[in-house]
Motif scaffolding. Sequence first.
Motif, short mmCIF file in Angstrom:
data_model
loop_
_atom_site.label_atom_id
_atom_site.label_comp_id
_atom_site.label_asym_id
_atom_site.label_seq_id
_atom_site.Cartn_x
_atom_site.Cartn_y
_atom_site.Cartn_z
N MET A 145 32.39 -7.36 -18.06
CA MET A 145 33.64 -7.72 -18.73
C MET A 145 33.85 -6.94 -20.00
O MET A 145 34.91 -7.04 -20.62
CB MET A 145 33.64 -9.21 -19.04
N LYS A 165 38.69 -10.01 -13.75
CA LYS A 165 37.32 -9.58 -14.02
C LYS A 165 36.43 -10.82 -13.96
O LYS A 165 36.91 -11.94 -13.95
CB LYS A 165 37.19 -8.91 -15.38
N PRO A 225 41.73 -9.92 -17.51
CA PRO A 225 41.27 -9.03 -18.57
C PRO A 225 42.36 -8.64 -19.57
O PRO A 225 42.05 -8.11 -20.65
CB PRO A 225 40.76 -7.80 -17.81
#
Length: 441
Positions: free
Chosen positions: A34, A336, A369
């Motif tokens: 991430m 993500k 994200p």
Amino acid sequence: MPGELVKALRAVAGSPNVSTALAVREQHGRDESMHRYLGSSHLVVSWPCSACLCTFPGSAVGLALMSAPISLGQGGVCFNLTRMDRITALSTEDFTVAVEPGVTRKALNSYLRDTGLWFPVDPGADASLCGMAATSASGTNAVRYGTMRHNVLNLQVVLADGRVLHTAGRGRHFRYWGPLPCCRKSAAGYNLTGLFVGSEGTLGLITQATLRLHGSPEAIVAAVCAFPSVHAAVGCTVQVLQAGIPVARIEFLDDVMMAACNRFSGLSYAVSPTLFLEFHGSPGSVEEQVRQAGEIVQLNGGSDFAWAWELEARNKLWAARHNAWYAALALRPGSKVGSPFKQLVCVSSGLIVGHVGDGNFHCILVFDPADLDEIQRVKEFATRLARQALALDGTCTGEHGIGLGKRHLLCEEIGELGLTIMRQIKAILDPKNLMNPGKVL
């Protein structure tokens, strides 16, 4: 200086083995994590073909083994070691093999296919074995065969100043049996091999690993069984281990994760807390393991086993488990995943995958994200979860290293003095902070 650095690298490694192309630098500046601030700020990517080419004294070197590099805004050199892909020594009598960094887990086991031996540490992906050593990787077989830390016997490491260290002595591999001079165990000095296993490239570049091999099991059978609750599944696991059943793999997936795996892999397993198990041994011993485990499963309210005897069926079963990461991503396209890794505790949130046999799990967090607020909430939750694991005398990371995301938790786990000693070791071996700067410490 950057132009001179690139020119000197090309003179040493050869122009085809050096690149400054933006696309190449960006490719080596990210991973599946991430953390999106890794960037492409290293100046050049190099593919050494031997250990001697890894001794080039670059400036602010960041290197990519299992973790993507950062370079703290100073630029640097990213060494990609995948072209060093030789299996340099195999001793079937000693149950050992020496591999270069480009050799992957699957490539090694393919090479060993006709020897009666295999390397069992399986983190899921077809990872580089030296990268697995650098991050102290683990996986589904750890409950019986241990992690990388238990299966690395010797390392060849290029230090920051260019010296080449053999952590257990040059050529030593500590055989299981046989005449001297090799031996199974040694008490000669500090455990330097253990120091570099899990060092994440911060102390040197691992350019060869000598690994412990294991005999290939004569018989293998895998099974899946569902449970009425997380508590029942975990209780069953504890009882299987307490009974001394030498189970090879025992993995846990919660109901949400099972639904995601069914959808992604085209399966039809029960959408309940579930254990994936595998038994290794002779046909007779496997039959006895299965009988004993089945009795314990029934005592804990588990369903009848769904068996997988043939290789193709077992591979399909475990592919579903290993694809859990991508199954989670598929629930929310464009997302993500953050996967904080902790000591096993019973939690109620969904998307949980656990190496339950050796006491830890991934709590998978799917997020957008582009949503900064959501990212912050994910980070805060991951930190709370890690601190809960530490409060239970567990660990903030059972495998895959500290990297970037858990540096703030390292002191909480090992204490200020432990962190100080680590910094002193780093300062002695890498006083200019050239090796994977910004990681771990």
